[in-house]
Motif scaffolding. Sequence first.
Motif, short mmCIF file in Angstrom:
data_model
loop_
_atom_site.label_atom_id
_atom_site.label_comp_id
_atom_site.label_asym_id
_atom_site.label_seq_id
_atom_site.Cartn_x
_atom_site.Cartn_y
_atom_site.Cartn_z
N THR A 90 28.12 6.74 65.10
CA THR A 90 29.13 7.72 64.73
C THR A 90 29.63 8.50 65.93
N ALA A 91 28.75 8.75 66.91
CA ALA A 91 29.19 9.45 68.12
C ALA A 91 30.19 8.60 68.90
N ILE A 92 29.89 7.30 69.03
CA ILE A 92 30.79 6.41 69.75
C ILE A 92 32.12 6.25 69.02
N VAL A 93 32.01 5.97 67.71
CA VAL A 93 33.23 5.81 66.91
C VAL A 93 34.04 7.11 66.91
N GLY A 94 33.33 8.24 66.80
CA GLY A 94 34.02 9.53 66.80
C GLY A 94 34.72 9.81 68.11
N ALA A 95 34.05 9.50 69.23
CA ALA A 95 34.67 9.75 70.54
C ALA A 95 35.89 8.87 70.75
N VAL A 96 35.75 7.58 70.44
CA VAL A 96 36.88 6.65 70.60
C VAL A 96 38.01 7.02 69.64
N ASN B 224 26.21 5.89 55.88
CA ASN B 224 26.93 6.88 56.67
C ASN B 224 27.80 6.22 57.73
N ILE B 225 27.30 5.17 58.36
CA ILE B 225 28.10 4.46 59.36
C ILE B 225 29.34 3.85 58.72
N VAL B 226 29.17 3.21 57.56
CA VAL B 226 30.30 2.60 56.86
C VAL B 226 31.35 3.65 56.50
N VAL B 227 30.89 4.75 55.93
CA VAL B 227 31.82 5.80 55.49
C VAL B 227 32.55 6.40 56.69
N TYR B 228 31.83 6.63 57.78
CA TYR B 228 32.44 7.26 58.95
C TYR B 228 33.50 6.34 59.56
N ILE B 229 33.19 5.05 59.63
CA ILE B 229 34.16 4.10 60.19
C ILE B 229 35.40 4.01 59.30
N LEU C 270 35.44 10.33 49.73
CA LEU C 270 35.36 9.84 48.35
C LEU C 270 34.47 8.60 48.29
N CYS C 271 34.64 7.69 49.26
CA CYS C 271 33.78 6.49 49.30
C CYS C 271 32.32 6.89 49.48
N GLY C 272 32.06 7.86 50.38
CA GLY C 272 30.70 8.31 50.59
C GLY C 272 30.10 8.93 49.34
N PHE C 273 30.88 9.74 48.64
CA PHE C 273 30.42 10.37 47.41
C PHE C 273 30.03 9.32 46.37
N LEU C 274 30.86 8.31 46.19
CA LEU C 274 30.60 7.28 45.19
C LEU C 274 29.40 6.42 45.58
#
Length: 506
Positions: free
Chosen positions: A24-30, A161-166, A194-198
């Motif tokens: 998530t840090a890498i995806v977030g930074a990019v 969490n990785i899936v939802v964040y991406i 919403l995806c994370g919640f479900l």
Amino acid sequence: MTDVRPAVHVARGASFLFVQNLVTAIVGAVGFGIIARLMTKTEMGVYVTLSLVFALAQIGASFAFPSAAIKFIAELRGQNDRKGAAGVAFQILRFAGVASILFGSFVFLFSTQICYLLTRTIGYVEVFKILALDLVFAGVLPSLNGIMIGLQKLKQLAGLNIVVYIISKVLSIAFLLVNLGLWGVILGWLIGDLCGFLLFSGYILRSFGMPCFGFSLKRILGFSWPIYLSSWVGFGYNWFDRTLLLAYLPLADVGVYNVAVTAFGVMASIPSAISTALFPQYSELQGRDGMRSLEKAVRTASRYVSYVVVPLALGLAATARPAISLFAGRAYEMGASPLAILSLFGAVTFVGVALSDIFSITERTKLSALLTLIGVSISVLLGFLLVPLTGVRGAAVLRGFAMVLSLALMLIVLKRMKLFAVAFDFEALWKSWVASSVMAVATIGFQFLLYSKYLLPLYVLAGGVVYLVLLRLLKAVRAYDVDLVRAFVGRRWAPLIEWAGARLIS
């Protein structure tokens, strides 16, 4: 032979959470870099205000229930009380759901006023309304995460969490590319949350079955409200240094410091993951065997935190310049100094991870809130004196001081309370410091001989070799350490671990 199963469980849990934090840090930074290039400076300012409202509302709706979920569900599982654990989960979800709807409704109804207050224009009211819809789902997500940790489903938690964040980042960028502007960014947030919640709700329902509410909500609230107050204080703590910089320095300098803090946060995700994995383990131990069972657990945890985190922190301090240049670009190289300062303080204080959430585990959350308030108050007071004169380096020293103060206050109070004998593995601690210090000096020497930010992997490899050689010379690694790692990696990699262990054990 020492029973390594609990340690292996914690190590695996920490590794799952570290992978989550790293990805998530890498995806977030990019993702943030791309988003910044697709928005105007004005829109970026509005983006910051939206992030602020999001963070405030999420803290408000969570009511510190994630900590309560971890504490009570793990403890009840240790007592084989499945029904009680389910009651905790559903009481928390019901309360957090109602609170999230209330916060989302407030932002929706007063979106015009909030937008004008923060941006001095009403041109982004519709964006704030989309954010309000997102808050209905985002407000529950921290509690859902806490329940998953309480269940010790750390692998599943990290994966989801990785899936939802991406999903969230990719959609935000995609909507920007089709010229939806900030509207599209927040729509990406909404779909991702919403995806994370479900996904999380579905997994928890499968784990517990039909909802039940037998556990006392009053007990949950009694545990949570001091942490809730502390979380607000902690929110101020997380931002006070950057807020002070905003008041006294140009935005460019604040941006440089923020990059340094972000880079430090990637490394700090390791002790953070270990801390999160230790919390349910400690709670289960206390529920099954009482407080005295924590003494050996804390000592064992401090041993492996020392051998893993200290070299990482000192290594990052030694490679701060190439690391931050490769991470964010040459324009941010002046952030190497604050990054090195933060890393040095991290090396000193991360051993406190072994005392992971000890006040929450023992249900002394009011004391935890008070200590946080004392630490933040002193740090903010010093900040008004230090930051205007010393800039980003002073802000880094200030944050490092706050980390040291937090650990010192915890140790002082624990000693006076005499809950259990707090004893770190000081042999491991000093040996890791000696080996890591030599490694850091050697790494800096390599950079003096030949410097390029693209040689960072080579610096890391050389430093790692030096560190392992020093561990052997200091006779730091024992047979039971190798047993633990072998049990952790499984049969496939066991021969490699045995080969490496034979060379580390002198």
